[in-house]
Write a protein that holds these residues in place. Structure first.
Motif, short mmCIF file in Angstrom:
data_model
loop_
_atom_site.label_atom_id
_atom_site.label_comp_id
_atom_site.label_asym_id
_atom_site.label_seq_id
_atom_site.Cartn_x
_atom_site.Cartn_y
_atom_site.Cartn_z
N ASP A 142 -2.69 3.62 -8.03
CA ASP A 142 -1.59 2.97 -7.32
C ASP A 142 -2.07 1.64 -6.73
N PRO A 143 -1.24 0.60 -6.82
CA PRO A 143 -1.59 -0.65 -6.14
C PRO A 143 -1.43 -0.49 -4.64
N ASN A 144 -2.12 -1.31 -3.89
CA ASN A 144 -2.06 -1.27 -2.44
C ASN A 144 -0.82 -2.03 -1.99
N VAL A 145 0.33 -1.33 -1.95
CA VAL A 145 1.60 -1.95 -1.61
C VAL A 145 1.91 -1.68 -0.15
N ARG A 202 6.19 2.13 -6.09
CA ARG A 202 4.91 1.47 -5.85
C ARG A 202 4.83 0.22 -6.70
N ARG A 203 5.71 -0.75 -6.42
CA ARG A 203 5.78 -1.98 -7.18
C ARG A 203 5.88 -3.16 -6.23
N CYS A 204 5.09 -4.20 -6.50
CA CYS A 204 5.11 -5.39 -5.66
C CYS A 204 6.28 -6.28 -6.07
N ARG A 255 3.03 -6.06 -9.59
CA ARG A 255 1.99 -5.04 -9.79
C ARG A 255 2.59 -3.65 -9.66
N GLN A 256 2.18 -2.75 -10.56
CA GLN A 256 2.68 -1.39 -10.56
C GLN A 256 1.53 -0.46 -10.92
N SER A 299 2.02 -6.35 -2.52
CA SER A 299 0.63 -5.93 -2.67
C SER A 299 -0.22 -6.81 -1.76
N THR A 300 -1.44 -6.39 -1.52
CA THR A 300 -2.30 -7.16 -0.61
C THR A 300 -2.61 -8.53 -1.20
#
Length: 78
Positions: free
Chosen positions: A30-33, A3-5, A10-11, A52-53
């Motif tokens: 969690d980021p929105n990936v 879950r990393r951009c 971002r994580q 990410s968004t």
């Protein structure tokens, strides 16, 4: 799945959930990936990125060519 951009880095953030009785348990934000597919006209192929968004908005603003150049300058393999 990580879950990393790939663009912004971002994580997940970590912290505690606090119940009504004040019992603390571990949790993560969690980021929105999202996995997005972009057409790279200079190379004549599609490119699959996990963004990410917020990074999707950056790609819309700057263009996929500029974003790919920035990722390659950082040393990321695409």
């Amino acid at each position: 799945m990580s879950r990393r951009c790939q663009l912004t880095g971002r994580q997940p953030g970590f912290g505690k959930s606090v119940s009504h009785s004040h019992v603390r348990t571990n949790r993560r934000w969690d980021p929105n990936v999202q996995t997005r597919r972009y057409w790279l006209p200079t190379e004549g192929r599609y490119l699959r990125l996990k963004l990410s968004t917020r990074a999707i908005k950056v790609v819309d603003r700057d263009g996929i060519e500029a974003v790919v150049a920035r990722l390659r300058a950082r040393g990321e393999r695409i």
